[in-house]
Scaffold this motif. Sequence first.
Motif, mmCIF file in Angstrom:
data_model
loop_
_atom_site.group_PDB
_atom_site.id
_atom_site.type_symbol
_atom_site.label_atom_id
_atom_site.label_comp_id
_atom_site.label_asym_id
_atom_site.label_seq_id
_atom_site.Cartn_x
_atom_site.Cartn_y
_atom_site.Cartn_z
ATOM 1 N N GLU A 106 -15.027 -5.688 31.114
ATOM 2 C CA GLU A 106 -15.309 -7.072 30.770
ATOM 3 C C GLU A 106 -14.825 -7.964 31.901
ATOM 4 O O GLU A 106 -14.102 -7.526 32.789
ATOM 5 C CB GLU A 106 -14.592 -7.470 29.475
ATOM 6 C CG GLU A 106 -13.083 -7.482 29.614
ATOM 7 C CD GLU A 106 -12.355 -7.809 28.325
ATOM 8 O OE1 GLU A 106 -13.006 -7.948 27.269
ATOM 9 O OE2 GLU A 106 -11.114 -7.922 28.376
ATOM 10 N N LEU A 107 -15.234 -9.223 31.863
ATOM 11 C CA LEU A 107 -14.680 -10.230 32.753
ATOM 12 C C LEU A 107 -13.761 -11.112 31.914
ATOM 13 O O LEU A 107 -14.139 -11.537 30.826
ATOM 14 C CB LEU A 107 -15.782 -11.089 33.381
ATOM 15 C CG LEU A 107 -16.680 -10.393 34.398
ATOM 16 C CD1 LEU A 107 -17.817 -11.320 34.822
ATOM 17 C CD2 LEU A 107 -15.892 -9.935 35.617
ATOM 18 N N THR A 108 -12.560 -11.359 32.406
ATOM 19 C CA THR A 108 -11.651 -12.300 31.767
ATOM 20 C C THR A 108 -11.672 -13.563 32.606
ATOM 21 O O THR A 108 -11.465 -13.519 33.822
ATOM 22 C CB THR A 108 -10.221 -11.739 31.674
ATOM 23 O OG1 THR A 108 -10.257 -10.513 30.944
ATOM 24 C CG2 THR A 108 -9.297 -12.723 30.970
ATOM 25 N N VAL A 109 -11.952 -14.693 31.952
ATOM 26 C CA VAL A 109 -12.045 -15.980 32.635
ATOM 27 C C VAL A 109 -10.829 -16.804 32.243
ATOM 28 O O VAL A 109 -10.658 -17.160 31.074
ATOM 29 C CB VAL A 109 -13.352 -16.723 32.258
ATOM 30 C CG1 VAL A 109 -13.442 -18.054 32.987
ATOM 31 C CG2 VAL A 109 -14.568 -15.844 32.551
ATOM 32 N N PHE A 110 -9.967 -17.069 33.227
ATOM 33 C CA PHE A 110 -8.788 -17.897 33.019
ATOM 34 C C PHE A 110 -9.199 -19.336 33.318
ATOM 35 O O PHE A 110 -9.598 -19.642 34.439
ATOM 36 C CB PHE A 110 -7.642 -17.441 33.915
ATOM 37 C CG PHE A 110 -7.191 -16.038 33.600
ATOM 38 C CD1 PHE A 110 -6.228 -15.819 32.627
ATOM 39 C CD2 PHE A 110 -7.753 -14.952 34.247
ATOM 40 C CE1 PHE A 110 -5.828 -14.520 32.309
ATOM 41 C CE2 PHE A 110 -7.363 -13.655 33.952
ATOM 42 C CZ PHE A 110 -6.397 -13.439 32.979
ATOM 43 N N VAL A 111 -9.126 -20.180 32.303
ATOM 44 C CA VAL A 111 -9.649 -21.537 32.382
ATOM 45 C C VAL A 111 -8.504 -22.502 32.674
ATOM 46 O O VAL A 111 -7.810 -22.970 31.766
ATOM 47 C CB VAL A 111 -10.370 -21.927 31.075
ATOM 48 C CG1 VAL A 111 -11.008 -23.304 31.209
ATOM 49 C CG2 VAL A 111 -11.422 -20.886 30.712
ATOM 50 N N GLY A 112 -8.317 -22.778 33.950
ATOM 51 C CA GLY A 112 -7.303 -23.724 34.373
ATOM 52 C C GLY A 112 -5.952 -23.429 33.763
ATOM 53 O O GLY A 112 -5.545 -22.278 33.617
ATOM 54 N N ASN A 113 -5.267 -24.493 33.395
ATOM 55 C CA ASN A 113 -3.936 -24.394 32.805
ATOM 56 C C ASN A 113 -3.991 -24.308 31.284
ATOM 57 O O ASN A 113 -2.987 -24.541 30.627
ATOM 58 C CB ASN A 113 -3.111 -25.630 33.213
ATOM 59 C CG ASN A 113 -2.958 -25.722 34.709
ATOM 60 O OD1 ASN A 113 -2.758 -24.728 35.391
ATOM 61 N ND2 ASN A 113 -3.062 -26.932 35.233
ATOM 62 N N PHE A 114 -5.154 -23.975 30.722
ATOM 63 C CA PHE A 114 -5.357 -24.145 29.298
ATOM 64 C C PHE A 114 -5.493 -22.870 28.488
ATOM 65 O O PHE A 114 -4.849 -22.717 27.466
ATOM 66 C CB PHE A 114 -6.570 -25.052 29.064
ATOM 67 C CG PHE A 114 -6.418 -26.380 29.745
ATOM 68 C CD1 PHE A 114 -5.653 -27.382 29.181
ATOM 69 C CD2 PHE A 114 -6.987 -26.594 30.988
ATOM 70 C CE1 PHE A 114 -5.469 -28.594 29.829
ATOM 71 C CE2 PHE A 114 -6.821 -27.802 31.648
ATOM 72 C CZ PHE A 114 -6.058 -28.798 31.068
ATOM 73 N N THR A 115 -6.347 -21.976 28.884
ATOM 74 C CA THR A 115 -6.631 -20.823 28.041
ATOM 75 C C THR A 115 -7.369 -19.760 28.867
ATOM 76 O O THR A 115 -7.518 -19.894 30.076
ATOM 77 C CB THR A 115 -7.473 -21.245 26.813
ATOM 78 O OG1 THR A 115 -7.513 -20.178 25.868
ATOM 79 C CG2 THR A 115 -8.868 -21.687 27.187
ATOM 80 N N HIS A 116 -7.822 -18.737 28.209
ATOM 81 C CA HIS A 116 -8.672 -17.722 28.839
ATOM 82 C C HIS A 116 -9.613 -17.164 27.771
ATOM 83 O O HIS A 116 -9.397 -17.359 26.577
ATOM 84 C CB HIS A 116 -7.836 -16.600 29.464
ATOM 85 C CG HIS A 116 -7.223 -15.683 28.456
ATOM 86 N ND1 HIS A 116 -6.074 -16.014 27.767
ATOM 87 C CD2 HIS A 116 -7.604 -14.465 28.002
ATOM 88 C CE1 HIS A 116 -5.758 -15.025 26.941
ATOM 89 N NE2 HIS A 116 -6.680 -14.078 27.056
ATOM 90 N N TRP A 117 -10.648 -16.514 28.229
ATOM 91 C CA TRP A 117 -11.557 -15.844 27.298
ATOM 92 C C TRP A 117 -12.123 -14.591 27.940
ATOM 93 O O TRP A 117 -12.091 -14.441 29.156
ATOM 94 C CB TRP A 117 -12.645 -16.777 26.781
ATOM 95 C CG TRP A 117 -13.570 -17.375 27.806
ATOM 96 C CD1 TRP A 117 -13.311 -18.430 28.623
ATOM 97 C CD2 TRP A 117 -14.903 -16.964 28.115
ATOM 98 N NE1 TRP A 117 -14.397 -18.704 29.414
ATOM 99 C CE2 TRP A 117 -15.389 -17.818 29.120
ATOM 100 C CE3 TRP A 117 -15.751 -15.964 27.634
ATOM 101 C CZ2 TRP A 117 -16.669 -17.699 29.669
ATOM 102 C CZ3 TRP A 117 -17.031 -15.847 28.173
ATOM 103 C CH2 TRP A 117 -17.464 -16.709 29.167
ATOM 104 N N GLY B 210 -7.239 -24.650 24.482
ATOM 105 C CA GLY B 210 -8.592 -24.244 24.181
ATOM 106 C C GLY B 210 -9.609 -25.046 24.947
ATOM 107 O O GLY B 210 -9.270 -25.942 25.722
ATOM 108 N N THR B 211 -10.853 -24.704 24.716
ATOM 109 C CA THR B 211 -11.971 -25.418 25.314
ATOM 110 C C THR B 211 -13.023 -25.637 24.243
ATOM 111 O O THR B 211 -13.084 -24.906 23.252
ATOM 112 C CB THR B 211 -12.607 -24.640 26.484
ATOM 113 O OG1 THR B 211 -13.201 -23.438 25.998
ATOM 114 C CG2 THR B 211 -11.595 -24.318 27.566
#
Length: 127
Positions: free
Chosen positions: A48-59, A104-105
């Motif tokens: 899978e790809l894990t996307v770390f979203v800035g200083n907020f979260t990941h998915w 979150g986003t």
Amino acid sequence: MLYEAMKKEIESQFPSLQFSTDDEKKLISIPPVCNEVGSIDIQDDYDELTVFVGNFTHWHCGYFNEKTDSPDEVKEIVTEVSEYLKDMFSDKIFMWGSSMKGGGTQLIEDGFKTKKQGYVWSGPYYS
């Protein structure tokens, strides 16, 4: 396989985007436009790809069965992350909280309102 496909997708879809890569760690890093937001990091976790979203979260995006080596699975995962990046860079993703305390986003759609303090890719968000 996901890492190489994602690099090619970013180069194709975002030709002027400055990003760095770490081939050993299979990590793509997109520097922030706004320091309070932070960078976007995309990690190839092999299935899978894990996307770390800035200083907020990941998915986590997708499940790639390495044993089948399916180009369709790879394309589906890479396309989903690319669509997310398009929304992010168009300031259509609202981010709040922090990765340390929970964040979150949310996609900003017509009628979106929030009382939360947060950000979009370009900086603070004011509703």
